[in-house]
Enzyme design. Structure first.
Site, short mmCIF file in Angstrom:
data_model
loop_
_atom_site.label_atom_id
_atom_site.label_comp_id
_atom_site.label_asym_id
_atom_site.label_seq_id
_atom_site.Cartn_x
_atom_site.Cartn_y
_atom_site.Cartn_z
N GLY A 292 -13.82 1.49 0.84
CA GLY A 292 -12.58 1.61 1.60
C GLY A 292 -11.99 2.98 1.39
O GLY A 292 -11.42 3.26 0.33
N LEU A 293 -12.13 3.87 2.36
CA LEU A 293 -11.59 5.22 2.26
C LEU A 293 -10.19 5.24 2.88
O LEU A 293 -10.05 5.05 4.09
CB LEU A 293 -12.48 6.23 2.99
N GLY B 191 -7.95 7.80 2.64
CA GLY B 191 -7.42 9.14 2.85
C GLY B 191 -6.86 9.72 1.57
O GLY B 191 -6.54 10.90 1.49
N VAL C 77 -6.97 10.41 -2.79
CA VAL C 77 -7.94 11.01 -3.70
C VAL C 77 -8.72 9.97 -4.49
O VAL C 77 -9.89 10.17 -4.81
CB VAL C 77 -7.23 12.02 -4.64
N SER D 292 -9.85 6.86 -3.64
CA SER D 292 -10.98 6.30 -2.91
C SER D 292 -12.02 7.38 -2.60
O SER D 292 -13.22 7.09 -2.52
CB SER D 292 -10.51 5.62 -1.61
N CYS E 76 -1.95 -8.38 0.36
CA CYS E 76 -2.83 -7.48 1.12
C CYS E 76 -4.20 -7.40 0.47
O CYS E 76 -5.23 -7.43 1.15
CB CYS E 76 -2.19 -6.10 1.21
N GLY F 278 -10.57 2.36 -4.55
CA GLY F 278 -10.08 3.29 -5.55
C GLY F 278 -9.06 2.69 -6.50
O GLY F 278 -8.28 3.43 -7.10
N CYS G 65 2.16 -0.58 2.41
CA CYS G 65 1.25 -0.09 3.44
C CYS G 65 1.83 -0.06 4.84
O CYS G 65 1.60 0.87 5.58
CB CYS G 65 -0.06 -0.85 3.42
#
Length: 371
Positions: free
Chosen positions: A12-13, A15, A17, A19, A103, A127, A199
């Site tokens: 799961g990227l 955006g 640092v 992840s 979540c 991350g 989020c």
């Protein structure tokens, strides 16, 4: 870190640092790595506070530097149904929910995990600052080794099936080392600041956001003796222990009980829902802010069953030191925790999470603070 076995891992990227370094570490270990960017919110997506577009650009830049594929996946419908609606119901009922816990359980380790499996993944990775350990065929959720960043509290609802598929490569690292690695390999987001917003709210003013979705009825703010000190804008907009934004800073009470005093600040101590009244007290250590026990329901245990122990340590909110407590269950099946040292501002809707040393056992949603 690596067991030697190589996997197809979907990361799961976000955006951020953490992840990004997660993906790098997995690729360096020889795993086949694919990135997914999760879009969880669509309402007012062009709003000044929404960073989704920039976050995706950052995630795509990271994928480019690392030489991995990235897919943009929209989970907004699932998020609204499984997380946001529950979030609003809790606030409307006068409680203070923790949407990050829900979540993780419903989106990142359910909808995202399901999607990753459809892509042929053997594992997923995020991350988060936490760790997973397999012991005697069972999986344990462990605290992240950086005590300032440990996020096991937010992951305590993960099941055995979810933990078996999850990897947390930065969980054994301090944040300073994660940033150093990011800079060393030239990641474009190495110095990007950490996100602090929920989020779907981002960095926007919280009350302004809730105002769009919750009905609110102004009512009196009273002290514990029933003296009216001001007016609140709606009980949903306040949480226990809140000090800022009460609008009664100039009101003094020389007769405040211990912990108070003429110049002591006011704190939210209770919500009288039937009478639409906000109860406040003066002084951080006022007795009405301290609770020796609590009950919790909607329980979830990482082992798949309640712990056999009668004593453990607990957090009743994130960024709180573990507090020793006794563990029991009442006749209704609710978790009952008693603390030798009373806990401050125990808040219904937040999570009470149990630990045995570094092992996160699970927990539940606080239903009541007990005197």
């Amino acid at each position: 870190m690596s067991s030697g076995k190589k996997h197809r891992v979907v990361v799961g990227l976000s955006g951020g640092v953490d992840s990004a370094v997660t993906a790098h570490l997995l690729k360096a270990q020889g795993h086949e790595v694919v990135g997914i960017f999760m879009k969880n919110w669509e309402d007012d997506d062009d709003d000044e506070y929404c960073s989704t577009r920039q976050d995706f650009l950052d995630a795509a830049s990271v994928a480019d530097v690392l030489g991995i594929d990235i897919e943009h996946v929209n989970f907004a419908a699932e998020y609204k149904d499984r997380v946001f609606e529950s979030f609003l119901r809790e606030y409307q009922a006068g409680r203070t929910p923790n949407p990050d816990v829900l979540c993780n359980a419903e989106i990142k380790f359910k909808a995202f995990l399901d999607h990753a499996m459809r892509l042929g993944a053997e594992k997923i990775a995020t991350g988060h600052y936490a760790r997973v350990r397999e012991q005697d065929g069972a999986f344990q959720l462990l605290k992240g080794l950086d005590p300032l960043k440990d996020q096991s509290y937010f992951l305590h609802r993960l099941t055995q099936a979810q933990l078996a598929k999850s990897m947390f490569p930065v969980g054994h690292l301090p944040k300073t080392e994660v940033r150093r690695i990011a800079a060393e390999i030239g990641l474009p987001n190495a110095k990007k600041k950490d996100s602090t917003g929920i989020c779907f709210i981002g960095e926007r003013p919280f009350r302004e956001f809730l105002n769009k979705y919750l009905s609110h009825q102004p009512g009196p703010i009273k002290d514990e003796r029933g003296r009216t000190l001001g007016q609140h804008v709606g009980l949903s907009f306040y949480t226990l222990g809140q000090r800022q934004g009460l609008g009664i800073g100039g009101v003094k009470d020389k007769r405040a009980p211990r912990g108070g005093g003429e110049h002591a600040p006011w704190f939210v101590a209770a919500k009288d829902i039937p009478n639409n009244t906000l109860i406040v007290v003066q002084g951080h250590d006022h007795p009405l802010l301290l609770s020796p026990a609590l009950t919790a329901d909607d329980l979830s245990w990482t082992a798949g069953h309640p712990p056999a122990t009668t004593s453990a340590a607990a957090k009743t909110r994130y960024r709180q030191a573990d507090a020793p407590c006794s563990v029991a269950f009442d006749d209704a099946g609710q978790l009952l925790l008693r603390f030798p040292e009373p806990q401050w501002a125990v808040t219904p809707g937040q999570s009470a999470v149990l630990y045995d040393g570094e092992v996160c056992l699970g927990g539940g949603v606080i239903s009541a603070a007990l005197a």
